[in-house]
Enzyme design. Structure first.
Site, PDB file in Angstrom:
ATOM      1  N   GLN A 130      50.458  40.246  43.295  1.00  0.00           N
ATOM      2  CA  GLN A 130      50.652  38.860  42.856  1.00  0.00           C
ATOM      3  C   GLN A 130      50.617  38.770  41.336  1.00  0.00           C
ATOM      4  OE1 GLN A 130      47.210  36.325  43.294  1.00  0.00           O
ATOM      5  NE2 GLN A 130      48.455  34.595  43.966  1.00  0.00           N
ATOM      6  N   GLY A 131      51.681  38.277  40.736  1.00  0.00           N
ATOM      7  CA  GLY A 131      51.742  38.108  39.286  1.00  0.00           C
ATOM      8  C   GLY A 131      51.517  36.664  38.887  1.00  0.00           C
ATOM      9  N   TYR A 132      50.263  36.249  38.830  1.00  0.00           N
ATOM     10  CA  TYR A 132      49.921  34.875  38.464  1.00  0.00           C
ATOM     11  C   TYR A 132      49.184  34.820  37.122  1.00  0.00           C
ATOM     12  CZ  TYR A 132      51.140  32.255  42.748  1.00  0.00           C
ATOM     13  OH  TYR A 132      51.792  31.616  43.765  1.00  0.00           O
ATOM     14  N   SER A 133      47.924  35.289  37.101  1.00  0.00           N
ATOM     15  CA  SER A 133      47.077  35.130  35.924  1.00  0.00           C
ATOM     16  C   SER A 133      47.618  35.902  34.718  1.00  0.00           C
ATOM     17  CB  SER A 133      45.654  35.612  36.226  1.00  0.00           C
ATOM     18  OG  SER A 133      45.046  34.813  37.207  1.00  0.00           O
ATOM     19  N   SER A 165      45.866  42.454  41.367  1.00  0.00           N
ATOM     20  CA  SER A 165      45.235  43.335  42.353  1.00  0.00           C
ATOM     21  C   SER A 165      46.228  44.344  42.918  1.00  0.00           C
ATOM     22  CB  SER A 165      44.644  42.508  43.504  1.00  0.00           C
ATOM     23  OG  SER A 165      43.643  41.641  43.030  1.00  0.00           O
ATOM     24  N   GLU A 248      45.906  31.911  49.615  1.00  0.00           N
ATOM     25  CA  GLU A 248      45.085  32.920  48.937  1.00  0.00           C
ATOM     26  C   GLU A 248      43.612  32.540  48.999  1.00  0.00           C
ATOM     27  OE1 GLU A 248      44.511  35.027  44.550  1.00  0.00           O
ATOM     28  OE2 GLU A 248      45.555  33.110  44.721  1.00  0.00           O
ATOM     29  N   GLU A 377      33.664  27.069  39.949  1.00  0.00           N
ATOM     30  CA  GLU A 377      33.594  25.781  39.253  1.00  0.00           C
ATOM     31  C   GLU A 377      34.854  24.956  39.482  1.00  0.00           C
ATOM     32  OE1 GLU A 377      30.697  28.528  37.641  1.00  0.00           O
ATOM     33  OE2 GLU A 377      32.861  28.711  37.965  1.00  0.00           O
TER      34      GLU A 377
END
Length: 393
Positions: A130-133, A165, A248, A377
């Site tokens: 997964q290419g998100y952050s 990951s 997710e 949070e």
């Protein structure tokens, strides 16, 4: 017999005949089956288990049969899950394709994309990351800066992702890129797919305090991405991203279900011993373990209930945040108890007696549960605002 009773009997018979003895019982990291074109298996039985379940579509039991899935109803899928638990079967496939990308493709993908990718996902033939952050946009996911420049029939992608990951082991990536840099923050983002073997893609593992890690930095330098691999409308990738995030977070929350690894009670019994009545000879720890098991059982039922609500289209979009938060906390509690049960042996970092520090490394790894997939949070803010509707939230 009712149809469901018949299905249970047939399922039980099939599992008894097809689930190898080697994949029954507690699992560890080495037992995990991820599939993919470079797949490795701890034993031939693990490979056989994936292939048999994949051929039957039971790695994605509720997906439509036309895309390789099992085509089961929600009730039948529950029966299958309960029968797998009964024989203590290890997962036949761990897959971000099943847990995250597949549901997004079923919702937003073209027919060609579904036919191309979903059957391979079910059979464990393709492994996804997964290419998100990004380094400057972790929790602020919409602040991503990876850009895709339009070149007619394809894009050229440049940028960087982080905390990707298993990027160093994945075959393909589902990735958020900015296709309109002048659009408002949550617009101008597109959801694309591309092969990790494409020229210009590189990865660098990140080591955590546990001594190992699935995480990587991922770099894109003039990477060609075909237009046919756009999922959903151009510049509306945020809609796809939100849909996938819910799956997710539910996936991460599912770590709160007790099932993987040896039960905490058994670990404690081996380390501490039993009293005259055969119970764990440590009343306070025994009570804490019992409390965890009760909470985990309640959580599993909550997961099933939410699954029913999702299937019926009645689930609140923010419910995944609740599952993610509570499941993360349960998993951390479990590993705290495993450390307590193991005593001084659990503190060992390496060596045969400690199974190379499995308890300590696993305990440290759980600290990331409250960060990955959106920090605790953030989940609490979502719960306060959208579920509880608290004033000022």
């Amino acid at each position: 017999m009712t149809d469901l009773e018949t299905f249970r009997a047939e399922t039980r018979a099939w599992l008894e005949a097809n689930c190898p003895p080697e994949v029954r019982g507690p699992a560890n990291d080495e037992d995990a089956i991820w599939g993919g074109r470079n797949a490795t298996f701890r034993t031939p039985a693990h490979k056989l288990w994936m292939e048999r379940m994949g051929a039957k579509g039971w790695t994605a039991p509720e997906w439509p049969t036309e895309y390789g899935g099992g085509g089961l109803s929600r009730e039948e899928a529950k029966v299958l899950a309960s029968e797998l638990r009964r024989i203590k079967a290890q997962p036949a496939l761990n897959s971000f394709g099943v847990w995250m990308l597949g549901p997004a493709l079923l919702q937003f993908g073209t027919e060609a994309q579904k036919q191309r990718f979903l059957p391979e996902i079910v059979r464990g033939e393709i492994r996804w990351c997964q290419g998100y952050s990004e380094p400057g946009a972790g929790s602020d996911l919409a602040g991503l800066q990876t850009r895709a420049e339009d070149r007619g029939d394809h894009w050229i992608v440049n940028g960087q992702k982080v905390w990707t990951s298993y990027a160093d082991k994945a075959d393909w990536i589902f990735c958020l890129v900015r296709t309109d840099p002048d659009a408002p923050k949550h617009l101008g983002i597109s959801f694309v797919l591309f092969d990790m073997a494409t020229p210009g893609v590189s990865t660098r593992p990140i080591t955590l305090i546990s001594g190992k890690s699935p995480f990587c930095e991922t770099f894109f330098d003039d990477v060609r991405v075909e237009k046919e691999n756009l999922v959903g409308p151009l510049n509306r990738g945020w809609d796809v991203a939100k849909h996938l995030l819910a799956h997710e977070r539910t996936m991460i929350g599912a770590m709160g279900e007790i099932g993987a690894g040896r039960p905490a009670g058994q670990v404690a019994l081996d380390a501490i011993g039993a009293d005259a009545g055969g119970r764990l000879d440590e009343p306070m720890l025994r009570a804490r373990i019992a409390e965890l098991e009760i909470d985990a059982a309640a959580f599993r039922l909550a997961m099933e209930r939410v699954g029913d609500q999702v299937k019926a289209g009645q689930a609140h979009p923010a419910i995944a945040s609740m599952l993610k938060y509570y499941g993360s906390e349960l998993n951390k509690r479990r590993h705290e108890l495993l450390m307590a049960a193991g005593g001084s042996d659990a503190l060992e970092w390496e060596g045969e007696r400690s199974r190379d520090g499995a308890a300590a490394r696993g305990w440290l790894r759980t600290k990331a549960n409250s960060i990955e997939g959106g920090t605790s949070e953030i989940q609490l803010n979502i719960i306060a605002k959208h579920l509880l509707q608290l004033p000022g939230a």
